[in-house]
Design an enzyme around this catalytic site. Structure first.
Site, PDB file in Angstrom:
ATOM      1  N   HIS A 141      40.471  -9.137  10.425  1.00 22.69           N
ATOM      2  CA  HIS A 141      39.789  -9.211  10.018  1.00 22.69           C
ATOM      3  C   HIS A 141      39.875 -10.234   8.757  1.00 22.69           C
ATOM      4  O   HIS A 141      41.110  -9.931   8.186  1.00 22.69           O
ATOM      5  CB  HIS A 141      39.315  -7.999   8.998  1.00 22.69           C
ATOM      6  N   HIS A 199      40.961 -25.453  56.956  1.00 22.32           N
ATOM      7  CA  HIS A 199      39.847 -25.445  55.427  1.00 22.32           C
ATOM      8  C   HIS A 199      38.904 -26.695  56.048  1.00 22.32           C
ATOM      9  O   HIS A 199      37.780 -26.833  56.475  1.00 22.32           O
ATOM     10  CB  HIS A 199      40.618 -25.243  54.808  1.00 22.32           C
ATOM     11  N   HIS A 211      42.988   2.886   6.626  1.00 27.80           N
ATOM     12  CA  HIS A 211      43.442   3.586   7.989  1.00 27.80           C
ATOM     13  C   HIS A 211      44.313   3.836   8.224  1.00 27.80           C
ATOM     14  O   HIS A 211      43.841   5.260   9.642  1.00 27.80           O
ATOM     15  CB  HIS A 211      43.154   2.626   8.487  1.00 27.80           C
TER      16      HIS A 211
END
Length: 426
Positions: free
Chosen positions: A323, A415, A258
């Protein structure tokens, strides 16, 4: 490969150190690119393509004619291979759809959650010596399945202004029609901020070089989401004496090619196996087209011998590889104990390459230790999950007193009143 025989636990952290990514040193240059794209839009993309890609662009978009011309350039053999990958990736990601489940948490109180595709997504696909059309499959397929309304592909042009034919074929197969000729930080800027022709997206996906990585991290501070932090790709292979040294060497080299900064780690409970794998790697690397790149990665790789496979797995869980290959006699038992890895490949006939291309799992995975707290890309990456609730009069009567009491205890009287006023009128 640097080798370490039976290192003490206190030494493991040192052996696992990855190269430090000094992205802060790139920020000034990336910010200059951001500013230029914000100021000049498409003209900046054309200007930067000339500077970095040596490309004289007439338009920042791929035309329909260019796509049509690219299709016959891809061999039928490669088209057939792409179809295999397309089918498997689609099948695996389709299975990740979650049905809507309405749950009555108490009589008259119903709650549920629904997945909704992110409206606009940007997919960045590197070009250059390794045009990653496979990554386009890995990102484009779940984006489609998730129902994303707009998908913008950005990929750098070659010097003649063209885009790799296989990338164009893959985009065509996916039904992606908006393909931006832009690479590097300027592509991320265009996707994040928009230009006169490029729509700003809500989330950006895809790998890239250090400038792309820095740009992606910087746009997260400006309200644009990204798939995950990125770093050099990496593999860790655990092998016992049942493993074929040639298989293991090939797996390690498939990662090493890679790039020179790829992370390659081999862990075994056998000194003999370490020697066999090293010899196999030297035979194989000598005939690789990307020999120089792979050898540079191997020079910075490590081989570790530990006293048992249990220790080897402890080492891997601490490292948290992108991996993980379990090249051991009974991988199922070991796999059950994996707690930190991006993707796991079990047994002697499961090379990482199959996951990179066609098994069905996604190859866009967390690197640099982020497997400790990030998952790989999946269907979930392309959706947001919205919760819903609906109450009947009876439901509100049942739950209301508890809400009033809790709101009152927190001093949030508005509330409380939102419930009280309704209960009074029922």
């Amino acid at each position: 490969m640097k080798t370490y025989l039976y290192p003490a636990l206190t030494e493991w952290a040192r052996l696992m150190q990855r190269p430090v990514q000094r992205l802060d040193q790139l920020r000034t240059g990336v910010q200059e690119t951001f500013d230029l794209v914000k100021e000049k839009g498409d003209a900046a993309l054309i200007e930067l393509a000339a500077k970095f890609d040596k490309s004289d662009l007439q338009s920042v978009w791929v035309s329909e004619e260019e796509i049509t011309e690219a299709l016959p350039q891809v061999t039928q053999e490669l088209k057939d291979a792409i179809e295999v990958a397309y089918a498997n990736i689609s099948k695996f990601h389709e299975s990740q759809h979650e049905p809507v489940q309405q749950i009555e948490t108490m009589p008259g109180v119903t709650c549920w959650r629904k997945s909704v595709g992110i409206q606009k997504v940007g997919l960045y696909i590197p070009g250059g010596t390794a045009p990653l059309f496979s990554t386009l499959l890995m990102l484009g397929i779940p984006a489609q399945l998730a129902g994303c309304k707009e998908i913008i592909l950005a990929t750098p042009p070659s010097a003649d202004g063209s885009i790799n034919a296989t990338i164009l074929y893959t985009a065509h197969r996916l039904g992606i029609k908006r393909i931006l000729k832009a690479g590097g930080a300027q592509a991320i800027a265009a996707l994040a901020f928009g230009t006169e022709t490029v729509p700003a997206v809500d989330k950006i996906f895809g790998p890239g070089n250090q400038y792309v990585t820095a740009a992606k991290q910087m746009v997260t501070q400006l309200g644009v989401a990204i798939d995950m932090p990125a770093g050099p790709s990496e593999v860790l292979v655990i092998a016992d004496d049942s493993a074929d040294a040639d298989f293991v060497a090939a797996d390690l080299l498939s990662q090493a090619e890679h790039g020179p900064d790829s992370q390659v780690v081999f862990v075994t409970n056998s000194e003999k196996q370490l020697k066999n794998v090293q010899e196999a790697m030297q035979r194989q690397v000598a005939v690789l087209p990307r020999q120089t790149v792979a050898q540079q990665a191997l020079d910075n790789s490590i081989g570790v011998v530990l006293s048992s496979l249990e220790e080897a797995l402890d080492f891997s869980n601490l490292y948290a590889p992108e991996h993980l290959i379990l090249s051991v006699d009974k991988p199922e038992k070991m796999a059950a104990q994996v707690t930190q890895a991006g993707s796991v490949f079990m047994g002697h006939f499961s090379p990482e390459s199959v996951g990179d291309y066609a098994s069905g799992t996604n190859h866009t995975l967390p690197t640099n230790g982020y497997a400790r707290n990030y998952s790989g890309v999946s269907l979930d990456s392309f959706v947001k999950k919205i919760t819903f609730q609906q109450l009947t009069k009876e439901g509100l009567q049942r739950i209301g007193p508890a809400v009033e009491t809790m709101a009152d205890a927190e001093g949030l009287h508005a509330h409380k009143n939102a419930v009280t006023i309704r209960l009074a009128k029922i």
